[in-house]
Scaffold this active site. Structure first.
Site, mmCIF file in Angstrom:
data_model
loop_
_atom_site.group_PDB
_atom_site.id
_atom_site.type_symbol
_atom_site.label_atom_id
_atom_site.label_comp_id
_atom_site.label_asym_id
_atom_site.label_seq_id
_atom_site.Cartn_x
_atom_site.Cartn_y
_atom_site.Cartn_z
ATOM 1 N N ARG A 119 35.096 36.056 40.030
ATOM 2 C CA ARG A 119 36.142 35.456 40.273
ATOM 3 C C ARG A 119 36.607 35.460 41.690
ATOM 4 N NH1 ARG A 119 40.033 37.736 35.499
ATOM 5 N NH2 ARG A 119 42.153 37.757 36.111
ATOM 6 N N ASP A 286 50.481 33.149 33.465
ATOM 7 C CA ASP A 286 49.915 33.463 31.876
ATOM 8 C C ASP A 286 50.714 33.063 31.437
ATOM 9 O OD1 ASP A 286 47.615 35.905 33.242
ATOM 10 O OD2 ASP A 286 49.695 37.478 32.924
ATOM 11 N N ARG A 316 41.608 28.356 31.769
ATOM 12 C CA ARG A 316 42.507 28.458 30.584
ATOM 13 C C ARG A 316 42.901 27.119 30.566
ATOM 14 N NH1 ARG A 316 45.860 33.924 31.355
ATOM 15 N NH2 ARG A 316 44.105 35.038 30.054
ATOM 16 N N LYS A 383 41.667 43.206 24.838
ATOM 17 C CA LYS A 383 42.195 42.958 25.870
ATOM 18 C C LYS A 383 43.982 43.676 26.977
ATOM 19 C CE LYS A 383 41.952 40.274 29.906
ATOM 20 N NZ LYS A 383 41.623 41.309 31.613
#
Length: 405
Positions: A119, A286, A316, A383
């Site tokens: 990332r 998110d 995503r 997570k």
């Protein structure tokens, strides 16, 4: 682990999980403070464990309670880790801790999941080049060494607000004044607001002009504080989403005056129920997985401001396209928008793959309370919310967790 979920009647009241985003910030401020702080309402997700491990390795003293932590701060200018800082798969932890490692002048190593180090870290790479620091990145690790100096920091890459937060944490500790100058208006501005609020709570002030410049006076000190983490809107959104599938769920414990950008989810849910919603997620990325799930169920629609989704725990947009297709959804991903067609859904044709992404797990689990199905890699929700399936079961969901089908 495998989660098998059957169609269920969902009803009940649940407390919102603690905000992971604010917990990161409070832990770091407490670790940088002189004295002892206590932070209540802590949930030990993998990401929060990573941040606690890192500040402890650098010199903070951490006492872990059942739902609180007590932290004795350390002097970051003297911070020296004898072991690599294990950031697991937490992008927030890595991006927040790099600047802290870069004010001691000592060499610091980071280690974690390979996906994490793929990332973007370009903001810090650019600073390292400009100031002559060591910045050596590998597939699953990073080594840095240098001592940040006060001055102007131009941020050209706006892929994540986490770079700004990382710099905001440490620039007040330097011997002179600094500015952070952005090349464009920041995305996810609400997360920067949360950083400034947390810093202020611990005695640090930084001025933001509301556009592209942060002004930070040097020679400041963090002050120890007792505080509590507020409820998390991004995780509460999964439980509130159940109501769009006919459930009767009430979520308690969210601040009415919260500055979390994800608090917009309730307004977005109303628009989704009205049909063909167009939702901008620039400041709440998110929420994308659960919003895509709800759009698929409620006649389709569109998300805009989606370009940063490819840099999350998974890509995503593409991952949700693939996994929701198993329910019958048809989704098109473009550079900065995602369109969901109006197609009927059904029980998934094959098991859902977590793709090592906690929000993929939780979003598809919500959908399965209506259609049923199986999720491989269900443990990945740890997570951010290790007790997600326990909470879901407490509301009446028929969930079985096992090592194999």
């Amino acid at each position: 682990m495998i989660a098998k979920i059957s169609p269920s009647e969902i009803k009940g009241t649940i407390n919102a999980p603690p905000s992971k985003s604010m917990a990161h910030r409070y832990i770091i401020c407490a670790a940088l403070a002189k004295g002892r702080s206590r932070i209540d309402n802590i949930a030990y997700s993998e990401d929060i464990k990573a941040t606690l491990d890192c500040v402890e390795a650098l010199g903070a003293r951490v006492e872990r309670g059942d739902n609180h932590v007590i932290i004795d701060g350390f002097d970051p200018c003297e911070g020296k880790a004898s072991v690599p800082l294990g950031v697991r798969e937490s992008g927030s932890t890595l991006r927040f801790m790099i600047p802290i490692a870069l004010i001691s002048g000592n060499k610091t190593e980071f280690c974690g999941k390979e996906r994490l180090f793929a990332r973007p870290l370009s903001v810090y790479e650019d600073i390292a080049k400009e100031q002559g620091f060591l910045f050596d990145k590998s597939e699953n690790g990073l080594s840095v060494m240098g001592r940040l100096t006060p001055g102007d920091y131009l941020i050209k890459d706006n892929k994540s607000s986490q770079f700004i937060t990382g710099l905001l944490f440490v620039l007040p500790l330097l011997s002179g004044d600094s500015r952070i100058i952005l090349s464009e208006y920041p995305e996810s501005k609400s997360y920067i607001d949360m950083t400034l609020e947390a810093m202020h709570d611990f005695g640090i002030n930084a001025e933001y002009d509301g556009e592209r410049v942060f002004t930070i006076n040097g020679n400041q000190s963090y002050t120890a504080k007792n505080t509590a983490v507020e409820g998390d809107c991004s995780n509460a959104a999964f439980f509130e989403a159940l109501n769009l599938f006919g459930a009767d769920v009430r979520v308690e414990g969210l601040r009415e005056d919260t500055i979390q950008g994800d608090a917009i989810y309730l307004d977005y849910y109303k628009k989704i129920k009205q049909g063909n919603a167009v939702l901008d997620i620039t400041n709440c990325p998110d929420l994308a997985p659960i919003l895509l799930t709800l759009l698929a169920e409620h006649g389709g629609g569109k998300l805009t401001g989606t370009r940063r989704l490819k840099f999350k725990e998974s890509d995503r947009g593409e991952v949700m396209k693939k996994e929701l297709a198993k329910f019958g959804a048809s989704i098109t991903c473009l550079e900065n928008e995602i369109t969901v067609d109006n197609t009927p859904l059904h029980i998934p044709t094959e098991p859902i793959d977590s793709n090592s992404d906690h929000r993929v797990v939780m979003s598809t689990a919500v959908l399965m309370t209506k259609y049923g199905g199986i999720i491989n890699g269900s443990e990945d929700c740890s997570k951010s919310m290790p007790d997600f399936f326990e909470k879901l079961s407490s509301l009446g969901a028929n969930v079985t967790i096992s090592e194999s089908i």
